[in-house]
Scaffold this motif. Structure first.
Motif, short mmCIF file in Angstrom:
data_model
loop_
_atom_site.label_atom_id
_atom_site.label_comp_id
_atom_site.label_asym_id
_atom_site.label_seq_id
_atom_site.Cartn_x
_atom_site.Cartn_y
_atom_site.Cartn_z
N ALA A 16 3.23 -43.54 -6.85
CA ALA A 16 4.42 -44.28 -6.49
C ALA A 16 4.39 -45.62 -6.93
CB ALA A 16 4.88 -44.15 -5.01
N GLU A 17 5.85 -46.03 -7.18
CA GLU A 17 5.69 -47.34 -7.86
C GLU A 17 5.69 -48.73 -6.59
OE1 GLU A 17 8.83 -48.38 -10.48
OE2 GLU A 17 8.28 -46.62 -11.93
N SER A 18 5.84 -48.08 -5.59
CA SER A 18 5.56 -49.30 -4.29
C SER A 18 5.51 -48.36 -2.80
CB SER A 18 6.83 -50.06 -4.37
OG SER A 18 8.13 -49.46 -4.03
N ALA A 61 8.64 -46.88 -2.35
CA ALA A 61 9.20 -45.84 -3.08
C ALA A 61 8.33 -44.41 -2.91
CB ALA A 61 9.04 -46.23 -4.50
N HIS A 76 -0.12 -48.83 -9.68
CA HIS A 76 1.08 -50.03 -9.34
C HIS A 76 0.10 -51.00 -8.44
CE1 HIS A 76 4.08 -48.11 -11.48
NE2 HIS A 76 3.58 -47.15 -10.96
#
Ligand SMILES: NCc1[nH]cc(CCC(=O)O)c1CC(=O)O
Length: 315
Positions: A119-121, A124, A190
């Protein structure tokens, strides 16, 4: 005395665990030492051992004996004189070490951040997602921010964890940026901002340990000691000691040089992430009483759901 000539005639045996990450760290250590002394890297022989922590893969480290499982075999090799020094991830080395061993050098710390993969964060990560980790800190930090997520145990080396993720055993997982970098996997995942997601004590630092009475090796290793990294790692280890923290205890901390001293930011959690106590302190570089005091202060403010997992003075 001509130090360079002196070291040129000597060889040193560097002990390491056998995992790909540990081997990469050993090679980095060997190359830094060779450069610092202007000698051929062949003077430093890498000796790889299989650690119990690597052999037992099916249960969380905290259940099977803790961080000692990373150092036990290398300690025995040091004692037997089979190796002159060992290279360890600082993160994996127990807080209290026998006096017969000395931390002769701390290499310059790499990227301290955790990386999220899948996931990007944190925000998220899909609602109700399954996240794989066996680190009590990462589990508690995640559940603190995202109580809807489900944590499953994810052990094994970096490649194993990435293949578990690829096989769909979890929707996301965490790895240390430093580990990924050392394995040449910089594009993976990430990186999480270290202001919002504090790393583990000692993350991204490599410790070199030798026998305390081995002056020859201590002198040799001193050439790659990085003073600011040593200061931050020693402060974080003092916080851990003050908290009575082990690998069972969710502890996050980051120490940075600031002005002519250090700034430490720390957090402790209940394992389910529901409870959380943060603390911050500024202190002089060699003032190890300050992180000890910060530990006491944080435990003093912590509810029982946290303190039962710590054995510090304030608990
Ligand atoms: N517990 C395993 C471990 N020990 C050190 C690192 C990464 C490198 C470091 O922090 O120095 C890792 C892997 C990870 O957490 O992703």
């Amino acid at each position: 005395m001509d130090t360079q000539k002196h070291t040129q005639n000597q060889t040193f045996r560097l002990g390491t665990r056998r995992s790909p990450l540990a081997m990469a760290q050993a090679e980095e250590t060997r190359d830094r030492l060779a450069r610092a002394h202007g000698i051929d890297p062949a003077h430093i022989e890498i000796v790889a051992v299989t650690a119990s922590g690597d052999r037992i893969q099916d249960r969380p480290l905290a259940e099977i004996g803790g961080k000692a499982l990373w150092t036990k075999e290398l300690d025995a090799w040091l004692d037997a004189g089979e190796i002159d020094f060992a290279a360890h991830s600082a993160k994996d080395v127990e807080t209290l070490r026998p006096d017969r061993f000395a931390i002769a050098a701390v290499l310059e710390r790499a990227d301290v951040r955790d990386v999220l993969i899948g996931a990007e964060s944190i925000a998220a990560i899909p609602q109700g997602a399954v996240v794989g980790t066996s680190a009590p800190r990462r589990a508690a930090q995640l559940l603190h921010a995202r109580p809807d997520c489900k944590v499953v145990t994810f052990r094994g080396n970096v490649a194993t964890r990435l293949s578990k993720l690829a096989a769909g055993e979890a929707d996301a997982t965490f790895l240390a940026a430093a580990g990924l970098q050392r394995l040449g996997k910089t594009g993976t995942g990430h990186a999480l901002d270290e202001e919002e997601w504090l790393p583990a004590p000692g993350q991204a630092a490599i410790l070199l340990e030798c026998r305390s009475d081995d002056a020859r090796t201590r002198d040799f290793l001193a050439a790659v000691d990085h003073a600011p990294s040593r200061a931050t790692v020693m402060a974080e280890r003092a916080l851990l000691a003050g908290l009575g923290g082990s690998c069972h205890s969710p502890i996050a901390v980051l120490t940075r040089p600031e002005g002519d001293g250090l700034l430490m930011r720390a957090a402790i959690f209940s394992p389910d992430g529901a409870e959380h106590i943060a603390g911050e302190a500024r202190f002089a570089t060699d003032d190890l009483a300050a992180p000890t005091q910060l530990a006491r202060d944080m435990l003093g403010r912590a509810p029982e759901a946290i303190t039962v997992h710590f054995e510090g003075a304030g608990a």
